[in-house]
Design a protein around this motif. Structure first.
Motif, PDB file in Angstrom:
ATOM      1  N   ASN A   6       0.789  -1.179  -0.178  1.00  0.00           N
ATOM      2  CA  ASN A   6       0.102   0.010   0.021  1.00  0.00           C
ATOM      3  C   ASN A   6       0.842   1.297   0.050  1.00  0.00           C
ATOM      4  OD1 ASN A   6      -2.758  -0.928  -0.179  1.00  0.00           O
ATOM      5  ND2 ASN A   6      -2.395  -1.590   2.009  1.00  0.00           N
ATOM      6  N   PHE A   7       2.234   1.064  -0.295  1.00  0.00           N
ATOM      7  CA  PHE A   7       2.893   2.305  -0.331  1.00  0.00           C
ATOM      8  C   PHE A   7       2.949   2.951  -1.653  1.00  0.00           C
ATOM      9  CE2 PHE A   7       6.235   0.465   3.030  1.00  0.00           C
ATOM     10  CZ  PHE A   7       5.356   0.568   3.978  1.00  0.00           C
ATOM     11  N   LEU A   8       2.776   4.394  -1.699  1.00  0.00           N
ATOM     12  CA  LEU A   8       3.115   4.942  -2.897  1.00  0.00           C
ATOM     13  C   LEU A   8       4.786   5.560  -2.814  1.00  0.00           C
ATOM     14  CD1 LEU A   8      -0.349   7.175  -2.566  1.00  0.00           C
ATOM     15  CD2 LEU A   8       0.263   5.048  -4.027  1.00  0.00           C
ATOM     16  N   ARG A  51       7.047   8.428  -3.660  1.00  0.00           N
ATOM     17  CA  ARG A  51       6.812   9.982  -4.027  1.00  0.00           C
ATOM     18  C   ARG A  51       7.873  10.632  -5.084  1.00  0.00           C
ATOM     19  NH1 ARG A  51       8.203  13.340   0.911  1.00  0.00           N
ATOM     20  NH2 ARG A  51       6.813  15.156  -0.063  1.00  0.00           N
ATOM     21  N   GLY A  52       8.818   9.760  -5.373  1.00  0.00           N
ATOM     22  CA  GLY A  52       9.888  10.297  -6.228  1.00  0.00           C
ATOM     23  C   GLY A  52       9.993   9.277  -7.435  1.00  0.00           C
ATOM     24  N   THR A  53      10.956   9.025  -7.994  1.00  0.00           N
ATOM     25  CA  THR A  53      11.280   8.475  -9.163  1.00  0.00           C
ATOM     26  C   THR A  53      11.172   6.957  -9.348  1.00  0.00           C
ATOM     27  OG1 THR A  53      13.047   7.780 -10.995  1.00  0.00           O
ATOM     28  CG2 THR A  53      13.768   8.262  -8.565  1.00  0.00           C
ATOM     29  N   ALA A  54      10.876   6.363 -10.407  1.00  0.00           N
ATOM     30  CA  ALA A  54      10.307   4.896 -10.567  1.00  0.00           C
ATOM     31  C   ALA A  54      11.679   4.243 -10.831  1.00  0.00           C
ATOM     32  CB  ALA A  54       9.528   4.869 -11.768  1.00  0.00           C
ATOM     33  N   PHE A  55      13.123   5.213 -11.095  1.00  0.00           N
ATOM     34  CA  PHE A  55      14.103   4.308 -11.453  1.00  0.00           C
ATOM     35  C   PHE A  55      15.027   4.048 -10.384  1.00  0.00           C
ATOM     36  CE2 PHE A  55      12.701   6.670 -15.027  1.00  0.00           C
ATOM     37  CZ  PHE A  55      12.841   5.922 -16.222  1.00  0.00           C
ATOM     38  N   ASN A  56      14.752   4.303  -9.117  1.00  0.00           N
ATOM     39  CA  ASN A  56      15.514   3.883  -8.035  1.00  0.00           C
ATOM     40  C   ASN A  56      15.233   2.570  -7.429  1.00  0.00           C
ATOM     41  OD1 ASN A  56      16.723   6.412  -8.048  1.00  0.00           O
ATOM     42  ND2 ASN A  56      16.165   7.105  -6.184  1.00  0.00           N
ATOM     43  N   GLN A  57      15.947   1.564  -8.244  1.00  0.00           N
ATOM     44  CA  GLN A  57      15.565   0.150  -8.169  1.00  0.00           C
ATOM     45  C   GLN A  57      16.401  -0.544  -7.015  1.00  0.00           C
ATOM     46  OE1 GLN A  57      12.954  -1.959  -9.199  1.00  0.00           O
ATOM     47  NE2 GLN A  57      11.969   0.282 -10.294  1.00  0.00           N
ATOM     48  N   ARG A  96      -4.788   9.397  -3.180  1.00  0.00           N
ATOM     49  CA  ARG A  96      -5.189   9.500  -4.328  1.00  0.00           C
ATOM     50  C   ARG A  96      -3.808   9.898  -5.314  1.00  0.00           C
ATOM     51  NH1 ARG A  96      -9.628  13.892  -2.972  1.00  0.00           N
ATOM     52  NH2 ARG A  96      -7.912  14.637  -1.793  1.00  0.00           N
ATOM     53  N   ALA A  97      -2.651   9.761  -4.569  1.00  0.00           N
ATOM     54  CA  ALA A  97      -1.648  10.264  -5.413  1.00  0.00           C
ATOM     55  C   ALA A  97      -1.054   9.280  -6.479  1.00  0.00           C
ATOM     56  CB  ALA A  97      -0.169  10.432  -4.610  1.00  0.00           C
ATOM     57  N   PRO A  98      -0.145   9.542  -7.535  1.00  0.00           N
ATOM     58  CA  PRO A  98       0.223   8.380  -8.270  1.00  0.00           C
ATOM     59  C   PRO A  98       1.084   7.518  -7.597  1.00  0.00           C
ATOM     60  CG  PRO A  98       1.080  10.224  -8.926  1.00  0.00           C
ATOM     61  CD  PRO A  98       0.133  10.841  -7.795  1.00  0.00           C
ATOM     62  N   LEU A  99       1.224   6.343  -8.227  1.00  0.00           N
ATOM     63  CA  LEU A  99       2.108   5.371  -7.656  1.00  0.00           C
ATOM     64  C   LEU A  99       3.619   5.958  -7.685  1.00  0.00           C
ATOM     65  CD1 LEU A  99       2.831   2.611  -6.606  1.00  0.00           C
ATOM     66  CD2 LEU A  99       2.962   1.763  -8.870  1.00  0.00           C
ATOM     67  N   LEU A 134      -4.936   9.369   3.831  1.00  0.00           N
ATOM     68  CA  LEU A 134      -3.599   9.347   3.742  1.00  0.00           C
ATOM     69  C   LEU A 134      -3.084   7.896   3.597  1.00  0.00           C
ATOM     70  CD1 LEU A 134      -3.026  11.351   7.264  1.00  0.00           C
ATOM     71  CD2 LEU A 134      -3.102  12.255   4.796  1.00  0.00           C
ATOM     72  N   LYS A 135      -1.815   7.999   2.669  1.00  0.00           N
ATOM     73  CA  LYS A 135      -1.406   6.681   2.668  1.00  0.00           C
ATOM     74  C   LYS A 135       0.216   6.959   2.865  1.00  0.00           C
ATOM     75  CE  LYS A 135      -3.752   3.706  -0.415  1.00  0.00           C
ATOM     76  NZ  LYS A 135      -3.702   2.790  -1.856  1.00  0.00           N
ATOM     77  N   PRO A 136       1.027   6.206   3.206  1.00  0.00           N
ATOM     78  CA  PRO A 136       2.395   6.108   3.431  1.00  0.00           C
ATOM     79  C   PRO A 136       3.003   6.454   2.082  1.00  0.00           C
ATOM     80  CG  PRO A 136       1.742   3.892   4.388  1.00  0.00           C
ATOM     81  CD  PRO A 136       0.658   4.532   3.397  1.00  0.00           C
ATOM     82  N   GLY A 137       3.870   7.312   1.898  1.00  0.00           N
ATOM     83  CA  GLY A 137       4.489   7.939   0.767  1.00  0.00           C
ATOM     84  C   GLY A 137       6.094   7.947   0.820  1.00  0.00           C
TER      85      GLY A 137
END
Length: 474
Positions: A209-211, A213-219, A249-252, A393-396
């Motif tokens: 259930n975590f979103l 907040r930043g880049t999708a590239f930090n793998q 409601r924030a994006p993933l 609220l969700k954890p970001g």
């Protein structure tokens, strides 16, 4: 044929760019590899807004003074003492004198905004935010002759007895005399988050259930490779991170700063069972906003609800999405899908417990609760003036703190022995300073300080490499 650089920088955020600029200024040839395509460059730094700065007197955009000792005490408090004091103080001191260098590379600072509470004393804001900072650094780097390659994720590196030899990217082998690792944490790696957080006693996998907040590239590919395959010394707990309670409601990915919900200290926060679970008025928001993601992560369903009334409107940065609005508290409970009876019991109990003194959101005021647990120690006022608002609220997750153990040279360590040509900066080593908790702008202070140290020392290492150790490009 491209000649291999003196210094290879892996990463494309603030720390990587500071390292590349310093290495280039020191005379080294530099190649920077950014995993993201050009339009997504900059990692999490593109989402930042400011840098926490020590200063002993008013300085350009900073008001009053924010001396070393106060900065250190702020950091010690939020980390609960889980920090390396020597490295923390190194970061703090470095934050006092980096702005002129930043300006030389095209970064502009803006005068403090009115209503930014007391952040204008502790933090210098970037004109145009982190995206403008990152763009300025890339422009400067390219003008100085740093080569930049986008879409270039490094999947492994070759080491020889603690020395960096080569990096492998898209099937190509790149050698260098020295290397700086600044490729971020593992917050976008869903499998690693699941492994770190595991299952809770309710049978839930909280990290699902975590979103981010930043880049999708930090793998975290290089971080895991260094720790597991090369036995680099580690620091930090994989579940500790800069985690904020953000709009559900924030994006993933890449929601960034605008997904924050900043009204927590002006109302109450309840969980799915309509129960309060923490002191919303514990301390100033810039010092405490980053604990709420973790608090919500520990609640059933990893969800919370920030509840305010119309007295709070205009006292916090308005979120991008409007909240759920209702003319009565029972109606708000219904609209949020919370049990009305439990919700009213919590709100009535809180309202009755409020001891209102002189409300002042810019100071630790005397408005508090008596006789309820958890207490609300400041800014406690009854939630009694319609209309009422609720925000789910969700954890970001901003960035993770598990990283590589280092010292004041920024060298990566293997069994306690620092490498003489492999350095680390930014999120990959932030856990040396941040064992837990966060305070606004300190991530950029760490990345700037260690990026500059790593770049300087990598250039130095490249100069002293014995002849013959630098292999020709295969």
């Amino acid at each position: 044929m491209s000649t291999d650089p003196d210094v290879l920088v892996i990463g494309g955020g603030n720390a990587a760019l500071c390292a590349a600029l310093m290495a280039r200024e020191a005379g080294a040839s530099v190649l920077l590899l950014e995993a993201a395509p050009r339009e997504w460059r900059g990692g999490n730094s593109a989402h930042t807004r400011n840098l926490r700065c020590m200063h002993d007197a008013p300085q350009d955009v900073l008001v009053d003074a924010y001396p070393e000792e106060e900065f250190w005490q702020d950091l010690r408090k939020v980390t609960g003492g889980k920090t390396n004091e020597a490295l923390a103080r190194l970061v703090i001191r470095a934050s006092s004198n980096c702005r002129d260098w930043m300006r030389r590379h095209g970064v502009h600072f803006q005068p403090p905004l009115s209503g930014a509470l007391h952040v204008a004393r502790t933090n210098a804001f970037f004109m145009g935010g982190g995206k403008a900072l990152v763009n300025a650094y890339f422009r400067s780097a390219e003008a100085l002759g740093v080569r930049v390659r986008y879409g270039s994720p490094v999947d492994r590196i070759e080491m020889d007895n603690g020395r960096f030899v080569a990096a492998h990217v898209n099937g190509e082998r790149i050698t260098a005399k020295a290397c700086v690792l600044a490729a971020g944490g593992f917050e976008s790696n869903r499998d690693w988050l699941r492994e770190a957080w595991g299952q809770n006693p309710r049978g839930e996998w909280p990290s699902d259930n975590f979103l981010i907040r930043g880049t999708a590239f930090n793998q975290g590919v290089l971080l895991r490779h260094l720790l597991d395959d090369h036995g680099a010394d580690r620091i930090g707990d994989p579940t500790q991170a800069h985690m904020v309670a953000i709009d559900a409601r924030a994006p993933l990915y890449d929601g960034g700063i605008c997904t924050r919900i900043d009204c927590v200290s002006l109302g109450v926060v309840v969980n799915r069972d309509a129960q309060r679970f923490y002191d919303e008025g514990e301390d100033f928001w810039p010092k405490r906003y980053a604990i709420w993601g973790r608090l919500v992560a520990q609640q059933p369903g990893q969800i919370g609800y920030s509840i305010i009334d119309s007295k709070a409107i205009g006292r916090f940065m308005p979120p991008v999405f409007p909240g759920v609005k209702a003319d009565s508290l029972p109606e708000l409970a219904q609209k949020l899908g919370l049990d009305e009876h439990s919700f009213m019991r919590t709100l009535d109990g809180y309202n009755a417990a409020c001891r209102v003194g002189t409300f002042d959101h810019t100071s630790l005021d005397d408005c508090h609760t008596e006789g309820i647990t958890p207490a609300k120690t400041h800014w406690a006022r009854p939630i009694d003036t319609a209309p009422f608002y609720g925000y789910a609220l969700k954890p970001g997750v901003t960035f993770t703190y598990l990283g590589l153990h280092t010292d004041d040279t920024a060298a990566v360590r293997f069994n306690g022995v620092p490498s003489d040509n492999l350095f680390v900066a930014g999120e990959m080593m932030a856990g040396n300073v941040l064992g837990q908790g966060y305070t606004a702008g300190v991530g950029m202070s760490i990345g700037t300080a260690f990026g500059r140290i790593a770049g300087t020392n990598a250039a130095r290492a490249a100069r002293v490499t014995p002849t013959g150790a630098h292999h020709a490009h295969a």
